[in-house]
Design a protein around this motif. Sequence first.
Motif, PDB file in Angstrom:
ATOM      1  N   SER A  75       0.836  -1.205   0.000  1.00  0.00           N
ATOM      2  CA  SER A  75       0.000   0.000   0.000  1.00  0.00           C
ATOM      3  C   SER A  75       0.867   1.249   0.000  1.00  0.00           C
ATOM      4  O   SER A  75       1.963   1.263   0.552  1.00  0.00           O
ATOM      5  CB  SER A  75      -0.896   0.013   1.235  1.00  0.00           C
ATOM      6  OG  SER A  75      -1.761  -1.099   1.241  1.00  0.00           O
ATOM      7  N   GLU A  76       0.329   2.293  -0.618  1.00  0.00           N
ATOM      8  CA  GLU A  76       1.075   3.537  -0.724  1.00  0.00           C
ATOM      9  C   GLU A  76       0.174   4.728  -0.471  1.00  0.00           C
ATOM     10  O   GLU A  76      -0.993   4.734  -0.832  1.00  0.00           O
ATOM     11  CB  GLU A  76       1.693   3.656  -2.112  1.00  0.00           C
ATOM     12  CG  GLU A  76       2.629   4.820  -2.268  1.00  0.00           C
ATOM     13  CD  GLU A  76       3.322   4.812  -3.618  1.00  0.00           C
ATOM     14  OE1 GLU A  76       2.893   5.591  -4.482  1.00  0.00           O
ATOM     15  OE2 GLU A  76       4.275   4.041  -3.795  1.00  0.00           O
ATOM     16  N   ALA A  77       0.750   5.748   0.165  1.00  0.00           N
ATOM     17  CA  ALA A  77       0.078   7.026   0.372  1.00  0.00           C
ATOM     18  C   ALA A  77       1.002   8.122  -0.162  1.00  0.00           C
ATOM     19  O   ALA A  77       2.215   7.929  -0.256  1.00  0.00           O
ATOM     20  CB  ALA A  77      -0.200   7.253   1.857  1.00  0.00           C
TER      21      ALA A  77
ATOM     22  N   LEU B 271       7.813  10.095  14.652  1.00  0.00           N
ATOM     23  CA  LEU B 271       6.912  10.584  13.610  1.00  0.00           C
ATOM     24  C   LEU B 271       5.531  10.071  13.978  1.00  0.00           C
ATOM     25  O   LEU B 271       5.384   8.887  14.309  1.00  0.00           O
ATOM     26  CB  LEU B 271       7.320  10.043  12.234  1.00  0.00           C
ATOM     27  CG  LEU B 271       6.344  10.369  11.106  1.00  0.00           C
ATOM     28  CD1 LEU B 271       6.367  11.860  10.785  1.00  0.00           C
ATOM     29  CD2 LEU B 271       6.675   9.551   9.879  1.00  0.00           C
ATOM     30  N   ALA B 272       4.531  10.913  13.936  1.00  0.00           N
ATOM     31  CA  ALA B 272       3.150  10.521  14.208  1.00  0.00           C
ATOM     32  C   ALA B 272       2.316  10.813  12.973  1.00  0.00           C
ATOM     33  O   ALA B 272       2.445  11.875  12.366  1.00  0.00           O
ATOM     34  CB  ALA B 272       2.596  11.288  15.406  1.00  0.00           C
ATOM     35  N   ILE B 273       1.474   9.838  12.613  1.00  0.00           N
ATOM     36  CA  ILE B 273       0.547  10.016  11.489  1.00  0.00           C
ATOM     37  C   ILE B 273      -0.860   9.831  12.051  1.00  0.00           C
ATOM     38  O   ILE B 273      -1.233   8.734  12.474  1.00  0.00           O
ATOM     39  CB  ILE B 273       0.826   9.010  10.365  1.00  0.00           C
ATOM     40  CG1 ILE B 273       2.284   9.114   9.914  1.00  0.00           C
ATOM     41  CG2 ILE B 273      -0.146   9.243   9.205  1.00  0.00           C
ATOM     42  CD1 ILE B 273       2.721   7.999   8.983  1.00  0.00           C
ATOM     43  N   TYR B 274      -1.620  10.918  12.068  1.00  0.00           N
ATOM     44  CA  TYR B 274      -2.963  10.889  12.642  1.00  0.00           C
ATOM     45  C   TYR B 274      -3.962  10.383  11.604  1.00  0.00           C
ATOM     46  O   TYR B 274      -4.018  10.898  10.493  1.00  0.00           O
ATOM     47  CB  TYR B 274      -3.357  12.286  13.136  1.00  0.00           C
ATOM     48  CG  TYR B 274      -2.491  12.705  14.291  1.00  0.00           C
ATOM     49  CD1 TYR B 274      -2.807  12.304  15.579  1.00  0.00           C
ATOM     50  CD2 TYR B 274      -1.336  13.446  14.089  1.00  0.00           C
ATOM     51  CE1 TYR B 274      -1.995  12.647  16.643  1.00  0.00           C
ATOM     52  CE2 TYR B 274      -0.523  13.795  15.150  1.00  0.00           C
ATOM     53  CZ  TYR B 274      -0.851  13.387  16.415  1.00  0.00           C
ATOM     54  OH  TYR B 274      -0.037  13.714  17.469  1.00  0.00           O
TER      55      TYR B 274
ATOM     56  N   ASP C 198      -5.849   5.419   4.176  1.00  0.00           N
ATOM     57  CA  ASP C 198      -6.225   4.061   4.594  1.00  0.00           C
ATOM     58  C   ASP C 198      -5.043   3.099   4.603  1.00  0.00           C
ATOM     59  O   ASP C 198      -5.027   2.114   5.337  1.00  0.00           O
ATOM     60  CB  ASP C 198      -7.363   3.516   3.723  1.00  0.00           C
ATOM     61  CG  ASP C 198      -7.035   3.547   2.245  1.00  0.00           C
ATOM     62  OD1 ASP C 198      -6.197   4.363   1.813  1.00  0.00           O
ATOM     63  OD2 ASP C 198      -7.636   2.750   1.496  1.00  0.00           O
ATOM     64  N   ALA C 199      -4.004   3.366   3.815  1.00  0.00           N
ATOM     65  CA  ALA C 199      -2.801   2.522   3.828  1.00  0.00           C
ATOM     66  C   ALA C 199      -2.137   2.573   5.195  1.00  0.00           C
ATOM     67  O   ALA C 199      -1.548   1.593   5.648  1.00  0.00           O
ATOM     68  CB  ALA C 199      -1.813   2.982   2.755  1.00  0.00           C
ATOM     69  N   ILE C 200      -2.249   3.696   5.877  1.00  0.00           N
ATOM     70  CA  ILE C 200      -1.644   3.866   7.193  1.00  0.00           C
ATOM     71  C   ILE C 200      -2.449   3.133   8.254  1.00  0.00           C
ATOM     72  O   ILE C 200      -1.905   2.575   9.189  1.00  0.00           O
ATOM     73  CB  ILE C 200      -1.541   5.373   7.560  1.00  0.00           C
ATOM     74  CG1 ILE C 200      -0.800   6.165   6.491  1.00  0.00           C
ATOM     75  CG2 ILE C 200      -0.922   5.575   8.928  1.00  0.00           C
ATOM     76  CD1 ILE C 200       0.595   5.696   6.183  1.00  0.00           C
ATOM     77  N   THR C 201      -3.770   3.123   8.110  1.00  0.00           N
ATOM     78  CA  THR C 201      -4.633   2.554   9.145  1.00  0.00           C
ATOM     79  C   THR C 201      -4.783   1.050   9.050  1.00  0.00           C
ATOM     80  O   THR C 201      -5.204   0.419  10.005  1.00  0.00           O
ATOM     81  CB  THR C 201      -6.034   3.191   9.092  1.00  0.00           C
ATOM     82  OG1 THR C 201      -6.627   2.925   7.830  1.00  0.00           O
ATOM     83  CG2 THR C 201      -5.948   4.685   9.315  1.00  0.00           C
TER      84      THR C 201
END
Length: 171
Positions: A65-67, A129-132, A156-159
């Motif tokens: 997955s990629e963002a 690093l934080a990704i909300y 969605d790739a992060i979650t």
Amino acid sequence: MRPIITGLVVLTTAVTAVAGLCACASTSDPATNSPMSASSATQPARAQPGQKEPFMQIRLRIGASEATARLYDNATARDFASLLPVTITLHDLGGREKAGPLPRELADGQGQSSYRAGQLGYWAPSSDLAIYYREDGFTIPDPGIVMIGEIDTGLDAITDDGNDTLTITAA
């Protein structure tokens, strides 16, 4: 002799003032190459409070997955960009963010107590690093989170659960 020196001082002052006015009048917008007034040259366009215009596009890859995201133009984000490419291991925090340690501390910036889903932040106390990915009204404690960017596509790739190894590269 004295009147000549006084006249030269007055003439020099007048030339300097005119040159300054001409420099203000000839300011142009580098994005469009169109003239800008002195007041519009000093006002950032579309910047949010505490943030500046984006300066760099990045890719975030987790498994297949990629963002895509853009980094803000601030000292902390520029320092983060100097780490790229970087791979970190993420863990979930509170069902609202994925976070992971960076290889070194970044230049400190102005922390804030709030966030939006999709923002990338730097937590200085642990160099994370934080990704909300979800907003739940949580208030970030002091010293606050330094916002360094935001996700454009693929949040969605992060979650997604599963592989939590994140690789970030320049786009």
